[in-house]
Design an enzyme around this catalytic site. Structure first.
Site, PDB file in Angstrom:
ATOM      1  N   ARG A 210      48.236 -75.622  43.343  1.00  0.00           N
ATOM      2  CA  ARG A 210      46.992 -76.299  43.689  1.00  0.00           C
ATOM      3  C   ARG A 210      47.074 -77.781  43.326  1.00  0.00           C
ATOM      4  NH1 ARG A 210      45.606 -71.370  41.397  1.00  0.00           N
ATOM      5  NH2 ARG A 210      44.343 -69.988  42.712  1.00  0.00           N
ATOM      6  N   LYS A 234      43.618 -71.075  37.553  1.00  0.00           N
ATOM      7  CA  LYS A 234      42.178 -70.905  37.393  1.00  0.00           C
ATOM      8  C   LYS A 234      41.934 -69.858  36.309  1.00  0.00           C
ATOM      9  CE  LYS A 234      40.420 -72.189  41.958  1.00  0.00           C
ATOM     10  NZ  LYS A 234      39.679 -71.731  43.147  1.00  0.00           N
ATOM     11  N   HIS A 306      45.514 -78.970  50.079  1.00  0.00           N
ATOM     12  CA  HIS A 306      45.367 -77.509  50.150  1.00  0.00           C
ATOM     13  C   HIS A 306      46.052 -76.943  51.394  1.00  0.00           C
ATOM     14  CE1 HIS A 306      43.582 -73.962  48.382  1.00  0.00           C
ATOM     15  NE2 HIS A 306      43.197 -73.563  49.575  1.00  0.00           N
ATOM     16  N   ARG A 309      49.512 -76.214  50.594  1.00  0.00           N
ATOM     17  CA  ARG A 309      49.576 -74.912  49.906  1.00  0.00           C
ATOM     18  C   ARG A 309      49.586 -73.781  50.933  1.00  0.00           C
ATOM     19  NH1 ARG A 309      48.066 -72.092  45.064  1.00  0.00           N
ATOM     20  NH2 ARG A 309      46.446 -70.530  45.323  1.00  0.00           N
ATOM     21  N   HIS A 332      47.440 -65.553  42.711  1.00  0.00           N
ATOM     22  CA  HIS A 332      46.286 -64.702  42.986  1.00  0.00           C
ATOM     23  C   HIS A 332      46.476 -63.333  42.340  1.00  0.00           C
ATOM     24  CE1 HIS A 332      44.427 -67.533  45.617  1.00  0.00           C
ATOM     25  NE2 HIS A 332      45.373 -67.490  46.523  1.00  0.00           N
ATOM     26  N   TYR A 341      47.404 -65.135  55.895  1.00  0.00           N
ATOM     27  CA  TYR A 341      48.744 -65.558  56.313  1.00  0.00           C
ATOM     28  C   TYR A 341      49.398 -64.547  57.247  1.00  0.00           C
ATOM     29  CZ  TYR A 341      47.566 -68.481  52.412  1.00  0.00           C
ATOM     30  OH  TYR A 341      46.888 -69.336  51.579  1.00  0.00           O
TER      31      TYR A 341
END
Length: 356
Positions: A210, A234, A306, A309, A332, A341
Site C-alpha cells: 500500500r 492495517k 493503488h 497495487r 489480506h 482479480y
C-alpha cells in the site's frame, strides 16, 4: 497533503473536539490508524456534531461540549435524518449542480461514526472496566453500497492497469523517454529525483504494498539480498513482503544516490526521502500520488498508487491462478477481496461466447 500541514490540520480539529473523541483519536493512533484516515474521520465528526447542535439534538453551544449522553440516546430516526441532511444539503462546491454529497461520501461518514460508536460501546474502558455506554445506534443504520457487479468493476479497473508488457514499458518510459517532453527547467527537477521516483514505482509494481506502507518504510525494513520488505499492515501487524526481481536495479540505483542527493545522515532512517529547504524528510503520500499520476498520465492514463497495487495482484493471479497466494502477497486475511482479480483475467467466458 504534506505531512506537516496534515498534522497541523489534525491539531486544529482536535482543539474543538469533545474529550471522548480525543480518547478515541489516541486509541486509534496506537493501532495505528494512518494520520490521513484520522484526519478524514475528524472532519466527519465535526460535520456530525455541527448538525447535532444546529438540529437542537444537543444543547451544547460548541462541539467540545457535546456530551456522551447525546450520542447514547440518539435514535435510529435521528441518524436517518442526518443521512437525509447529507443527501439533500446544498453542495459546498459553488460550481456543482449536485444537491447533496455523493453516496461514497455518505458511506465514509457512516464508517467514521461506526468506528467512533464501536469504540465508545465496546472498546473503551472506564474506571470500572466498562464501556462508556452500551447502546450502539450505528448497528441499526443501513448503508447503501454502490451497485456494480465484480465483472463490471473489473472491466472498469482493467483499463487503468499496466498489465503484461506494460509494467516494464511504464518503467522504461519514465527512465528513458519522459524527460524529453520537459522544458530544461523541468528536466533538472526530474533528474534530481529520477532514481527515487523509479524506485518507488518499481517497488509498488513489484510488491503490491500500500501507499502508506511504502511511505513508512525505513532503511532497516528493506532487504535487497532476499528481496523482502518489512511493512506494517492495517491493524498494526508486521508482515514480510516478497518483491519481484525487476525492482532490484531501481532500488539499488536509488540507494547509491540517496545519501548525497538528499544529504541524509545516520538519523534519517526513512527509506524514501525528499529534500525540503535543503533538509532530508520522509516523503509523504500526497507527493507519491502526484508523482505517479504525473508519470502515468504522460505514459497512458492517469492512475493512483493503488492501481499499481491492483496491477501487481492481477499479474500475480494471472501467473499463479492462486487467490491464496495473491491474498498473502497483499496482506489480506481472506481470499474474498481477491475475487476481483479473477474477473480481470478471466477470458474463459469471452472465449466460450466466441465459439457460439
Amino acid at each position: 497533503m504534506k505531512r506537516d500541514l496534515l498534522l497541523t490540520k489534525i491539531e486544529e480539529y482536535k482543539n474543538i473536539m469533545p474529550w471522548y473523541v480525543l480518547d478515541y483519536y489516541q486509541s486509534k493512533l496506537s493501532v495505528p490508524y494512518s494520520f490521513t484516515t484520522l484526519y478524514e474521520y475528524l472532519k466527519e465528526y465535526k460535520r456530525f456534531f455541527e448538525w447535532l447542535i444546529d438540529s437542537d439534538l444537543s444543547k451544547a453551544a460548541r462541539i467540545a461540549d457535546v456530551d456522551l449522553t447525546t450520542l447514547e440516546h440518539l435514535s435510529k430516526k435521528d441518524m436517518e435524518a442526518f443521512i437525509l441532511y447529507l443527501r439533500e444539503r446544498p453542495s459546498l462546491n459553488t460550481y456543482s449542480t449536485k444537491k447533496g454529497v455523493s453516496q461514497t461520501t455518505i458511506n465514509r461518514t457512516l464508517s467514521a461514526l461506526s468506528s467512533l460508536y464501536k469504540y465508545l460501546t465496546e472498546e473503551v474502558e472506564n474506571e470500572h472496566g466498562e464501556p462508556y455506554f452500551y447502546r450502539n445506534v450505528m448497528k441499526k443504520v443501513a448503508t447503501k453500497k454502490k451497485r456494480e457487479t465484480l465483472a463490471a468493476r473489473a472491466e472498469n479497473i482493467k483499463q487503468k492497469l499496466f498489465l503484461g508488457d506494460e509494467t516494464m514499458a511504464f518503467l522504461d518510459y519514465v527512465d528513458k523517454e519522459y524527460e524529453y517532453k520537459l522544458s530544461n527547467r523541468a528536466k533538472a527537477s526530474f533528474r534530481k529525483n529520477k532514481e527515487r521516483d523509479l524506485a518507488i514505482i518499481a517497488l509498488l509494481l513489484a510488491s503490491g504494498i500500500r501507499l502508506s506502507e511504502a511511505v513508512n518504510l525505513d532503511l532497516k525494513d528493506v532487504n535487497l539480498n532476499m528481496m523482502l520488505v518489512e511493512v506494517t499492515r492495517k491493524g498494526g501487524k508486521r508482515d514480510s513482503v516478497n518483491v519481484a526481481a525487476f525492482a532490484k536495479p531501481h532500488l539499488e540505483a536509488y540507494l547509491s544516490v540517496r545519501k548525497d542527493r538528499y544529504q541524509a545522515e545516520k538519523q534519517d532512517v526513512a527509506f524514501f526521502l525528499t529534500a525540503y529547504r535543503g533538509l532530508p524528510n520522509r516523503i509523504d503520500a500526497s507527493s507519491i500520488e502526484k508523482m505517479v499520476g504525473k508519470y502515468s498520465e504522460s505514459f497512458k492514463i492517469r492512475v493512483t498508487p493503488h492501481k499499481l497495487r491492483h496491477t501487481l495482484a492481477t499479474r500475480l493471479y494471472d501467473t499463479t491462478k492462486s487467490q491464496v497466494l495473491v491474498s498473502h502477497q497483499l496482506g489480506h486475511a481472506s481470499t474474498q477481496v481477491t475475487d476481483l482479480y479473477t474477473h480481470i483475467v478471466n477470458d474463459e467466458q469471452k472465449n466460450a461466447l466466441d465459439k457460439l
